[in-house]
Design a protein around this motif. Structure first.
Motif, PDB file in Angstrom:
ATOM      1  N   SER A  38       0.825  -1.210   0.000  1.00  0.00           N
ATOM      2  CA  SER A  38       0.000   0.000   0.000  1.00  0.00           C
ATOM      3  C   SER A  38       0.858   1.257   0.000  1.00  0.00           C
ATOM      4  O   SER A  38       0.596   2.208  -0.748  1.00  0.00           O
ATOM      5  N   CYS A  39       1.910   1.271   0.819  1.00  0.00           N
ATOM      6  CA  CYS A  39       2.807   2.436   0.888  1.00  0.00           C
ATOM      7  C   CYS A  39       3.553   2.634  -0.435  1.00  0.00           C
ATOM      8  O   CYS A  39       3.765   3.765  -0.867  1.00  0.00           O
ATOM      9  N   ALA A  40       3.947   1.529  -1.067  1.00  0.00           N
ATOM     10  CA  ALA A  40       4.670   1.609  -2.341  1.00  0.00           C
ATOM     11  C   ALA A  40       3.780   2.218  -3.427  1.00  0.00           C
ATOM     12  O   ALA A  40       4.220   3.081  -4.207  1.00  0.00           O
ATOM     13  N   LEU A  41       2.515   1.796  -3.487  1.00  0.00           N
ATOM     14  CA  LEU A  41       1.581   2.338  -4.478  1.00  0.00           C
ATOM     15  C   LEU A  41       1.302   3.814  -4.209  1.00  0.00           C
ATOM     16  O   LEU A  41       1.228   4.621  -5.138  1.00  0.00           O
ATOM     17  N   THR A  42       1.180   4.173  -2.943  1.00  0.00           N
ATOM     18  CA  THR A  42       0.942   5.573  -2.583  1.00  0.00           C
ATOM     19  C   THR A  42       2.142   6.435  -2.963  1.00  0.00           C
ATOM     20  O   THR A  42       1.989   7.544  -3.476  1.00  0.00           O
ATOM     21  N   ALA A  43       3.355   5.918  -2.723  1.00  0.00           N
ATOM     22  CA  ALA A  43       4.572   6.659  -3.081  1.00  0.00           C
ATOM     23  C   ALA A  43       4.632   6.906  -4.586  1.00  0.00           C
ATOM     24  O   ALA A  43       5.001   7.995  -5.041  1.00  0.00           O
ATOM     25  N   ALA A  44       4.251   5.893  -5.368  1.00  0.00           N
ATOM     26  CA  ALA A  44       4.242   6.044  -6.828  1.00  0.00           C
ATOM     27  C   ALA A  44       3.198   7.068  -7.265  1.00  0.00           C
ATOM     28  O   ALA A  44       3.435   7.861  -8.180  1.00  0.00           O
ATOM     29  N   GLU A  45       2.049   7.071  -6.587  1.00  0.00           N
ATOM     30  CA  GLU A  45       0.992   8.033  -6.906  1.00  0.00           C
ATOM     31  C   GLU A  45       1.420   9.467  -6.638  1.00  0.00           C
ATOM     32  O   GLU A  45       0.970  10.391  -7.319  1.00  0.00           O
ATOM     33  N   THR A  46       2.292   9.649  -5.662  1.00  0.00           N
ATOM     34  CA  THR A  46       2.726  10.998  -5.289  1.00  0.00           C
ATOM     35  C   THR A  46       3.991  11.443  -6.030  1.00  0.00           C
ATOM     36  O   THR A  46       4.661  12.386  -5.617  1.00  0.00           O
TER      37      THR A  46
ATOM     38  N   ILE B 140      -0.772  -9.248  -5.857  1.00  0.00           N
ATOM     39  CA  ILE B 140      -0.908  -7.950  -5.194  1.00  0.00           C
ATOM     40  C   ILE B 140      -2.372  -7.690  -4.821  1.00  0.00           C
ATOM     41  O   ILE B 140      -2.683  -7.302  -3.691  1.00  0.00           O
ATOM     42  N   ILE B 141      -3.271  -7.919  -5.767  1.00  0.00           N
ATOM     43  CA  ILE B 141      -4.695  -7.682  -5.516  1.00  0.00           C
ATOM     44  C   ILE B 141      -5.202  -8.578  -4.388  1.00  0.00           C
ATOM     45  O   ILE B 141      -5.926  -8.135  -3.486  1.00  0.00           O
ATOM     46  N   ASP B 142      -4.796  -9.857  -4.407  1.00  0.00           N
ATOM     47  CA  ASP B 142      -5.283 -10.827  -3.421  1.00  0.00           C
ATOM     48  C   ASP B 142      -4.761 -10.559  -2.014  1.00  0.00           C
ATOM     49  O   ASP B 142      -5.302 -11.109  -1.034  1.00  0.00           O
ATOM     50  N   ALA B 143      -3.727  -9.721  -1.894  1.00  0.00           N
ATOM     51  CA  ALA B 143      -3.193  -9.390  -0.568  1.00  0.00           C
ATOM     52  C   ALA B 143      -4.145  -8.494   0.224  1.00  0.00           C
ATOM     53  O   ALA B 143      -4.033  -8.390   1.449  1.00  0.00           O
ATOM     54  N   PHE B 144      -5.096  -7.866  -0.481  1.00  0.00           N
ATOM     55  CA  PHE B 144      -6.016  -6.931   0.164  1.00  0.00           C
ATOM     56  C   PHE B 144      -7.376  -7.579   0.430  1.00  0.00           C
ATOM     57  O   PHE B 144      -7.774  -8.513  -0.270  1.00  0.00           O
ATOM     58  N   PRO B 145      -8.102  -7.083   1.436  1.00  0.00           N
ATOM     59  CA  PRO B 145      -9.459  -7.597   1.699  1.00  0.00           C
ATOM     60  C   PRO B 145     -10.364  -7.382   0.483  1.00  0.00           C
ATOM     61  O   PRO B 145     -10.141  -6.458  -0.306  1.00  0.00           O
ATOM     62  N   LYS B 146     -11.383  -8.206   0.355  1.00  0.00           N
ATOM     63  CA  LYS B 146     -12.279  -8.151  -0.802  1.00  0.00           C
ATOM     64  C   LYS B 146     -12.864  -6.763  -1.024  1.00  0.00           C
ATOM     65  O   LYS B 146     -12.975  -6.306  -2.158  1.00  0.00           O
ATOM     66  N   ASN B 147     -13.234  -6.081   0.067  1.00  0.00           N
ATOM     67  CA  ASN B 147     -13.891  -4.783  -0.075  1.00  0.00           C
ATOM     68  C   ASN B 147     -12.938  -3.670  -0.526  1.00  0.00           C
ATOM     69  O   ASN B 147     -13.379  -2.576  -0.859  1.00  0.00           O
ATOM     70  N   GLU B 148     -11.625  -3.951  -0.546  1.00  0.00           N
ATOM     71  CA  GLU B 148     -10.651  -2.946  -0.971  1.00  0.00           C
ATOM     72  C   GLU B 148     -10.069  -3.247  -2.352  1.00  0.00           C
ATOM     73  O   GLU B 148      -9.363  -2.414  -2.926  1.00  0.00           O
ATOM     74  N   GLN B 149     -10.359  -4.419  -2.877  1.00  0.00           N
ATOM     75  CA  GLN B 149      -9.676  -4.867  -4.094  1.00  0.00           C
ATOM     76  C   GLN B 149     -10.008  -4.022  -5.329  1.00  0.00           C
ATOM     77  O   GLN B 149      -9.148  -3.784  -6.174  1.00  0.00           O
TER      78      GLN B 149
ATOM     79  N   GLN C 227     -10.625  -0.803  -5.441  1.00  0.00           N
ATOM     80  CA  GLN C 227      -9.834   0.427  -5.359  1.00  0.00           C
ATOM     81  C   GLN C 227      -8.360   0.157  -5.648  1.00  0.00           C
ATOM     82  O   GLN C 227      -7.692   0.947  -6.332  1.00  0.00           O
ATOM     83  N   ILE C 228      -7.841  -0.972  -5.167  1.00  0.00           N
ATOM     84  CA  ILE C 228      -6.436  -1.309  -5.396  1.00  0.00           C
ATOM     85  C   ILE C 228      -6.188  -1.591  -6.878  1.00  0.00           C
ATOM     86  O   ILE C 228      -5.124  -1.241  -7.422  1.00  0.00           O
ATOM     87  N   ARG C 229      -7.152  -2.205  -7.566  1.00  0.00           N
ATOM     88  CA  ARG C 229      -7.017  -2.423  -9.008  1.00  0.00           C
ATOM     89  C   ARG C 229      -6.826  -1.099  -9.735  1.00  0.00           C
ATOM     90  O   ARG C 229      -5.980  -0.983 -10.625  1.00  0.00           O
ATOM     91  N   ILE C 230      -7.616  -0.108  -9.365  1.00  0.00           N
ATOM     92  CA  ILE C 230      -7.505   1.217  -9.992  1.00  0.00           C
ATOM     93  C   ILE C 230      -6.145   1.837  -9.676  1.00  0.00           C
ATOM     94  O   ILE C 230      -5.458   2.366 -10.566  1.00  0.00           O
ATOM     95  N   GLN C 231      -5.746   1.758  -8.417  1.00  0.00           N
ATOM     96  CA  GLN C 231      -4.460   2.323  -7.988  1.00  0.00           C
ATOM     97  C   GLN C 231      -3.298   1.640  -8.698  1.00  0.00           C
ATOM     98  O   GLN C 231      -2.366   2.304  -9.172  1.00  0.00           O
ATOM     99  N   LEU C 232      -3.344   0.318  -8.796  1.00  0.00           N
ATOM    100  CA  LEU C 232      -2.280  -0.436  -9.459  1.00  0.00           C
ATOM    101  C   LEU C 232      -2.258  -0.134 -10.958  1.00  0.00           C
ATOM    102  O   LEU C 232      -1.181   0.028 -11.549  1.00  0.00           O
ATOM    103  N   ALA C 233      -3.433  -0.056 -11.569  1.00  0.00           N
ATOM    104  CA  ALA C 233      -3.515   0.246 -13.003  1.00  0.00           C
ATOM    105  C   ALA C 233      -2.917   1.613 -13.310  1.00  0.00           C
ATOM    106  O   ALA C 233      -2.301   1.813 -14.360  1.00  0.00           O
ATOM    107  N   ASN C 234      -3.068   2.563 -12.391  1.00  0.00           N
ATOM    108  CA  ASN C 234      -2.570   3.928 -12.611  1.00  0.00           C
ATOM    109  C   ASN C 234      -1.072   4.075 -12.362  1.00  0.00           C
ATOM    110  O   ASN C 234      -0.442   4.983 -12.908  1.00  0.00           O
TER     111      ASN C 234
END
Length: 237
Positions: free
Chosen positions: A99-107, A127-136, A138-145
């Motif tokens: 999560s921190c790595a994706l946030t760092a890339a976003e910034t 990467i997607i499966d590491a997160f709870p179902k209800n967050e996946q 949002q993480i797909r969008i973050q990872l795609a970006n």
């Protein structure tokens, strides 16, 4: 093709493969290239530090888990206060580090890291499966970006000298089509995108890398078939 990742200004680049496949060496080569070509502030977080870099054009600070920080996650929480341009995370072991790595890339930072996976679709799914179902979603969008590239490598025994190893790579450059696949959860379509991106983007499907090694006499056909994603596709190359 891999050299293009050293020219990026932001995003996430992952070097993946089983233990002992040369991931740290490939990352060290990319960091070394940036160090000698660009004026950047590079911070590495490693466990342990395997390659020591001397600052050249870039300023490099290397931190070791256990010596300079308690964990990758703790180091990632504090690294942005050091105003880095490039961050190397030795391994994305847990949800918080990812999560921190994706946030760092976003910034606006360029993040390099590793994962244990054998192919590009597997990396994304892990990467997607590491997160709870209800967050996946949002993480797909973050990872795609943020994702810019994935390199999956293996070291296979040489056909003539078993003491030697041959590097087999799968290299994916993230295009707009691949971003859409990640966003929509269609990672099974990524192998097709790899094949169509060979000429234009310098992509390298694993089966093509295996076929080239067989043609060059570096590995046996049996080993190649054992490691191929799709034996039929490998035969076509």
């Amino acid at each position: 093709s891999m050299k293009q990742f050293a020219q990026l200004r932001q995003g996430v680049v992952l070097v993946c493969g089983p233990t002992g496949s040369g991931k740290s060496t490939s990352l060290a080569a990319l960091i070394n290239k940036i160090n000698h070509e660009r004026d950047e502030h590079i911070v590495t977080i490693e466990d342990p530090i395997e390659y020591i870099h001397a600052s050249n054009k870039s300023l490099i600070q290397q931190r070791e888990v256990g010596e300079d920080t308690k964990s990758f996650a703790m180091a990632m929480r504090s690294v942005l206060r050091q105003d880095p341009d490039v961050i190397l995370v030795g391994e994305m072991r847990d949800l918080e580090t990812i999560s921190c790595a994706l946030t760092a890339a976003e910034t606006g930072h360029l993040v390099f890291s590793t994962l244990h996976a054998t192919d590009a679709p597997g990396v994304i799914d892990r990467i997607i499966d590491a997160f709870p179902k209800n967050e996946q979603a949002q993480i797909r969008i973050q990872l795609a970006n943020t994702l810019e590239g994935i390199v999956c490598q293996s070291l296979l025994p040489h056909s003539e000298d078993p003491s030697k190893r041959v590097v087999i790579c799968e290299l994916m450059v993230v295009t707009s089509a691949i971003r859409a696949y990640i966003r929509e959860g269609n990672t099974h379509q990524i192998p097709t995108a790899l094949q169509t991106g060979i000429e234009e983007f310098g992509m390298l499907p694993r089966d093509l890398s295996l076929a080239k090694a067989v043609v060059n006499g570096e590995i046996s056909d049996k080993v190649a078939r054992d490691w191929a994603r799709d034996p039929a596709s490998y035969r076509e190359y």
